[in-house]
Design a protein around this motif. Structure first.
Motif, PDB file in Angstrom:
ATOM      1  N   TYR B 124       0.731  -1.086  -0.099  1.00 31.47           N
ATOM      2  CA  TYR B 124       0.026  -0.142   0.062  1.00 31.47           C
ATOM      3  C   TYR B 124       0.730   1.362   0.189  1.00 31.47           C
ATOM      4  CZ  TYR B 124       0.894  -0.737   5.006  1.00 31.47           C
ATOM      5  OH  TYR B 124       1.381  -0.994   6.073  1.00 31.47           O
ATOM      6  N   THR B 125       2.121   1.207   0.173  1.00 28.72           N
ATOM      7  CA  THR B 125       3.071   2.270   0.340  1.00 28.72           C
ATOM      8  C   THR B 125       3.208   2.764  -1.473  1.00 28.72           C
ATOM      9  OG1 THR B 125       4.926   0.555   0.161  1.00 28.72           O
ATOM     10  CG2 THR B 125       4.569   1.913   2.236  1.00 28.72           C
ATOM     11  N   ALA B 126       2.869   2.040  -2.208  1.00 34.28           N
ATOM     12  CA  ALA B 126       2.814   2.077  -3.645  1.00 34.28           C
ATOM     13  C   ALA B 126       1.395   2.582  -4.037  1.00 34.28           C
ATOM     14  CB  ALA B 126       3.347   0.949  -4.360  1.00 34.28           C
ATOM     15  N   TYR B 127       0.695   1.750  -3.656  1.00 33.11           N
ATOM     16  CA  TYR B 127      -0.918   2.101  -3.939  1.00 33.11           C
ATOM     17  C   TYR B 127      -1.420   3.350  -3.619  1.00 33.11           C
ATOM     18  CZ  TYR B 127      -0.728  -2.891  -5.099  1.00 33.11           C
ATOM     19  OH  TYR B 127      -0.364  -4.229  -5.622  1.00 33.11           O
ATOM     20  N   HIS B 128      -0.835   3.849  -2.450  1.00 31.89           N
ATOM     21  CA  HIS B 128      -1.030   5.160  -1.815  1.00 31.89           C
ATOM     22  C   HIS B 128      -1.038   6.357  -2.764  1.00 31.89           C
ATOM     23  CE1 HIS B 128      -1.695   7.878   1.728  1.00 31.89           C
ATOM     24  NE2 HIS B 128      -0.538   8.418   1.386  1.00 31.89           N
ATOM     25  N   LEU B 129      -0.168   6.109  -3.789  1.00 25.93           N
ATOM     26  CA  LEU B 129       0.139   7.143  -4.755  1.00 25.93           C
ATOM     27  C   LEU B 129      -0.753   6.935  -5.998  1.00 25.93           C
ATOM     28  CD1 LEU B 129       4.012   6.729  -4.937  1.00 25.93           C
ATOM     29  CD2 LEU B 129       2.889   8.451  -3.805  1.00 25.93           C
ATOM     30  N   ALA B 130      -1.513   6.081  -5.912  1.00 28.97           N
ATOM     31  CA  ALA B 130      -2.428   5.836  -7.107  1.00 28.97           C
ATOM     32  C   ALA B 130      -3.625   7.004  -7.207  1.00 28.97           C
ATOM     33  CB  ALA B 130      -2.986   4.444  -7.228  1.00 28.97           C
ATOM     34  N   GLN B 131      -4.097   7.071  -8.411  1.00 25.46           N
ATOM     35  CA  GLN B 131      -5.230   7.975  -8.313  1.00 25.46           C
ATOM     36  C   GLN B 131      -6.665   7.233  -7.739  1.00 25.46           C
ATOM     37  OE1 GLN B 131      -5.295   8.658 -12.538  1.00 25.46           O
ATOM     38  NE2 GLN B 131      -3.216   9.799 -12.340  1.00 25.46           N
ATOM     39  N   THR B 132      -7.499   7.882  -7.258  1.00 23.38           N
ATOM     40  CA  THR B 132      -8.553   7.103  -6.479  1.00 23.38           C
ATOM     41  C   THR B 132      -9.351   6.514  -7.431  1.00 23.38           C
ATOM     42  OG1 THR B 132      -8.402   8.609  -4.625  1.00 23.38           O
ATOM     43  CG2 THR B 132     -10.109   7.455  -4.707  1.00 23.38           C
ATOM     44  N   GLN B 133      -9.446   7.077  -8.490  1.00 26.73           N
ATOM     45  CA  GLN B 133     -10.489   6.417  -9.458  1.00 26.73           C
ATOM     46  C   GLN B 133     -10.119   5.123 -10.188  1.00 26.73           C
ATOM     47  OE1 GLN B 133     -13.379   7.712 -11.215  1.00 26.73           O
ATOM     48  NE2 GLN B 133     -13.437   5.733 -11.829  1.00 26.73           N
ATOM     49  N   ASP B 134      -8.562   5.040 -10.185  1.00 22.31           N
ATOM     50  CA  ASP B 134      -8.267   3.735 -10.489  1.00 22.31           C
ATOM     51  C   ASP B 134      -8.476   2.561  -9.451  1.00 22.31           C
ATOM     52  OD1 ASP B 134      -7.094   4.549 -12.997  1.00 22.31           O
ATOM     53  OD2 ASP B 134      -4.971   4.644 -12.248  1.00 22.31           O
ATOM     54  N   ILE B 135      -8.374   2.712  -8.230  1.00 21.63           N
ATOM     55  CA  ILE B 135      -8.641   1.942  -7.337  1.00 21.63           C
ATOM     56  C   ILE B 135     -10.144   1.553  -7.318  1.00 21.63           C
ATOM     57  CG2 ILE B 135      -8.548   1.332  -4.707  1.00 21.63           C
ATOM     58  CD1 ILE B 135      -5.796   1.903  -6.467  1.00 21.63           C
ATOM     59  N   VAL B 136     -10.997   2.627  -7.523  1.00 19.42           N
ATOM     60  CA  VAL B 136     -12.530   2.288  -7.559  1.00 19.42           C
ATOM     61  C   VAL B 136     -12.805   1.471  -8.789  1.00 19.42           C
ATOM     62  CG1 VAL B 136     -14.504   3.730  -8.119  1.00 19.42           C
ATOM     63  CG2 VAL B 136     -13.016   4.598  -6.693  1.00 19.42           C
ATOM     64  N   ASP B 137     -12.141   1.866  -9.935  1.00 16.03           N
ATOM     65  CA  ASP B 137     -12.167   0.796 -11.098  1.00 16.03           C
ATOM     66  C   ASP B 137     -11.731  -0.706 -10.839  1.00 16.03           C
ATOM     67  OD1 ASP B 137     -13.124   2.943 -12.686  1.00 16.03           O
ATOM     68  OD2 ASP B 137     -11.110   3.431 -13.306  1.00 16.03           O
ATOM     69  N   LEU B 138     -10.719  -0.726  -9.895  1.00 16.96           N
ATOM     70  CA  LEU B 138     -10.072  -1.975  -9.561  1.00 16.96           C
ATOM     71  C   LEU B 138     -11.094  -2.588  -8.620  1.00 16.96           C
ATOM     72  CD1 LEU B 138      -7.838  -4.007  -9.198  1.00 16.96           C
ATOM     73  CD2 LEU B 138      -6.967  -2.622  -7.367  1.00 16.96           C
ATOM     74  N   TYR B 139     -11.923  -1.922  -7.876  1.00 11.56           N
ATOM     75  CA  TYR B 139     -12.792  -2.733  -7.033  1.00 11.56           C
ATOM     76  C   TYR B 139     -14.024  -3.230  -7.777  1.00 11.56           C
ATOM     77  CZ  TYR B 139     -16.783  -2.856  -3.571  1.00 11.56           C
ATOM     78  OH  TYR B 139     -17.830  -3.159  -2.880  1.00 11.56           O
ATOM     79  N   ALA B 140     -14.301  -2.393  -8.805  1.00  7.16           N
ATOM     80  CA  ALA B 140     -15.335  -3.044  -9.728  1.00  7.16           C
ATOM     81  C   ALA B 140     -15.111  -4.211 -10.640  1.00  7.16           C
ATOM     82  CB  ALA B 140     -15.700  -2.047 -10.786  1.00  7.16           C
ATOM     83  N   PHE B 141     -13.770  -4.288 -10.769  1.00  9.41           N
ATOM     84  CA  PHE B 141     -13.341  -5.376 -11.574  1.00  9.41           C
ATOM     85  C   PHE B 141     -13.120  -6.584 -10.781  1.00  9.41           C
ATOM     86  CE2 PHE B 141      -9.583  -7.919 -12.941  1.00  9.41           C
ATOM     87  CZ  PHE B 141     -10.148  -8.723 -13.912  1.00  9.41           C
ATOM     88  N   MET B 142     -12.647  -6.486  -9.618  1.00  9.02           N
ATOM     89  CA  MET B 142     -12.346  -7.620  -8.560  1.00  9.02           C
ATOM     90  C   MET B 142     -13.476  -8.221  -8.237  1.00  9.02           C
ATOM     91  SD  MET B 142      -8.803  -6.505  -6.743  1.00  9.02           S
ATOM     92  CE  MET B 142      -9.021  -7.704  -5.488  1.00  9.02           C
ATOM     93  N   MET B 143     -14.582  -7.296  -8.140  1.00  8.66           N
ATOM     94  CA  MET B 143     -15.890  -7.840  -7.727  1.00  8.66           C
ATOM     95  C   MET B 143     -16.474  -8.860  -8.629  1.00  8.66           C
ATOM     96  SD  MET B 143     -16.476  -7.130  -4.372  1.00  8.66           S
ATOM     97  CE  MET B 143     -15.419  -6.450  -3.263  1.00  8.66           C
ATOM     98  N   THR B 144     -16.101  -8.713  -9.931  1.00  8.36           N
ATOM     99  CA  THR B 144     -16.555  -9.675 -11.128  1.00  8.36           C
ATOM    100  C   THR B 144     -15.676 -11.072 -11.181  1.00  8.36           C
ATOM    101  OG1 THR B 144     -14.894  -9.014 -12.712  1.00  8.36           O
ATOM    102  CG2 THR B 144     -16.910  -7.497 -12.385  1.00  8.36           C
TER     103      THR B 144
END
Lengths: 154, 296
Positions: B124-144
């Motif tokens: 998460y030290t890396a993912y902390h730098l990610a754009q929130t939109q990307d993580i929101v998209d990731l959530y949508a994908f992982m739930m599939t």
């Protein structure tokens, strides 16, 4: 157990390195030979990957020649390649982990996967760029799978 | 004397208060995500760039099996052995019952839905730098993805590292809001920096760490001992690697080095991830790697 089956088993066990201890010179020759065989693979894979990457134009005859060489190497009987004392802890310059000698089932499985991938590239290489590219992926994966488990990282 | 004791007591209270403040797990409130909608197609690209499958799918899995995030891989370290948990969308054994805010909190702040710090084996030290939109998209994908009912196993971490609250102090010291490579960057280098530093977390293996296990950013991507104990993870700064931009980009797609050796080790799995990205992204990562400073 038939006589020929017995011979095959003895040969197999010998190839696993449970045979008589090899001399340093024998070990050195075996390591050079198996590394040479890796280099031959790399040279021929380079021809195919060059085309797959678009750095060279696809040519069916050239691709087939490279794939035939890879298949030939894959069919060599490797019993003389792996003497005891040729692992990375025992022999300078060897990168094969000692675990390869302890996990025969794993080595055999990965070796069989390489054999199948080599047959795959041999069957596909002359059938157009896309067919060759599709067969190259599994070939690289089969190389990587063995490196992953049994090769010491640099 | 009374006065000295009073001052000491005051300092102790202050110190404890500061400790609590610094180590307080942070979370993202649902309101902060209002207006963001997840796109599972974009999320798949984030998933491959972020390398989730390398640790959370079964070891040596390939093809569609890399989408079964049952966990179970072990990661030895100086602090103990960490075991990747089940992050499949199973509601009982995975993360299927997590809200979006809980997911974003976990990935970007390293805090579980129960309010506990995660160990930084989870990058998460890396993912902390990610754009929130990307993580929101990731959530949508992982739930599939397919549900899996393998229970997560506990980590094997000894005292004092098993005190999760202390991880808050570690985060205070070592989680940064800034990218490591700074300066005026060309567009492709900036894209490559985002992919490499915020998502693909290359530095987690390719950079050395200090005694507390934090990445030494002054030796960024200059190689490190292999935590498995054998050999070294290579220095991938430009001169040490000596590869061209297309050499790097091709390697990240087909796994062959410029001398047509095949990637092994954990990198074979990284290549399987990055092979799913568009060519421009692999070229961007390569451009970034060529912009990182060499070892002095």
């Amino acid at each position: 157990m038939t006589f020929s089956r017995k011979i095959a088993c003895i040969a197999l066990i010998g190839s696993l390195g449970f045979g008589a201890a090899a001399s340093a010179q024998d070990v050195s020759a075996a390591v050079s030979a198996r590394q040479g065989s890796m280099n031959i693979l790399a040279l021929n894979i380079g021809v195919l990957a060059g085309m797959a990457r678009g750095n060279a134009e696809y040519d069916a005859e050239t691709a087939q020649a490279a794939a035939d060489n890879i298949a030939t190497i894959s069919m060599m009987d490797q019993r003389f390649y792996w003497p005891p004392g040729s692992d990375s802890d025992s022999f300078e310059g060897s990168r094969v982990l000692a675990s390869a000698w302890e996990d025969f089932a794993g080595v055999a499985e990965k070796s069989a996967a390489f054999g199948a991938a080599a047959e795959g590239i041999q069957a596909a290489a002359g059938n157009g760029l896309e067919a060759m590219q599709a067969a190259l992926g599994p070939l690289g994966a089969s190389c990587g799978a063995c490196h992953d488990d049994y090769r010491q990282p640099e | 004397m009374k006065r000295i004791i009073g001052v000491m007591f005051g300092l102790a209270v202050f110190g404890f208060g500061a400790f609590l403040l610094v180590t307080q797990p942070r979370s993202i409130a649902p309101e902060q995500l209002a207006g963001l909608t997840g796109d599972p197609v974009q999320g798949e690209a984030v998933f491959w760039a972020a390398g989730c499958a390398s640790c959370h799918a079964a070891e040596d899995s390939s093809g569609d099996d890399r989408l079964i995030l049952a966990g179970g891989q072990h990661f030895p370290s100086d602090f103990g052995t960490f075991t990747a948990p089940n992050i499949s969308p199973d509601p009982n054994f995975g993360i299927g019952d997590w809200s979006l805010a809980e997911f974003v909190t976990a990935v970007q702040e390293g805090v579980s839905p129960e309010g506990q710090h995660y160990y930084p084996a989870f990058p998460y030290t890396a993912y902390h730098l990610a754009q929130t939109q990307d993580i929101v998209d990731l959530y949508a994908f992982m739930m599939t993805l397919p549900q899996d009912s393998t229970p997560s196993q506990p980590h094997d971490v000894g005292f004092p590292f098993n005190i999760r609250r202390l991880v808050g102090g570690w985060k205070f010291l070592y989680v940064s809001d800034e990218f490591t490579l700074q300066g005026d960057l060309a567009q492709d280098v900036a894209r490559g920096r985002y992919l490499s530093e915020a998502l693909a977390h290359c530095a987690e293996c390719h950079s050395p760490r200090n005694l507390l296990g934090a990445i030494d950013s002054s030796a960024w991507l200059q190689g490190a001992p292999n935590p498995s104990g054998r050999g070294r993870i290579p220095d991938i700064t430009p001169s040490a690697l000596g590869w061209s931009q297309s050499d790097i980009a091709n390697y990240l797609r087909d796994g062959f080095t410029p001398s047509f050796d095949a990637a092994g080790g954990h990198m074979a799995s990284v290549v399987q991830n990055l092979a799913n990205l568009p060519d421009e992204d692999r070229m961007a990562i390569a451009a970034y790697l060529l912009a990182v400073p060499d070892a002095q």
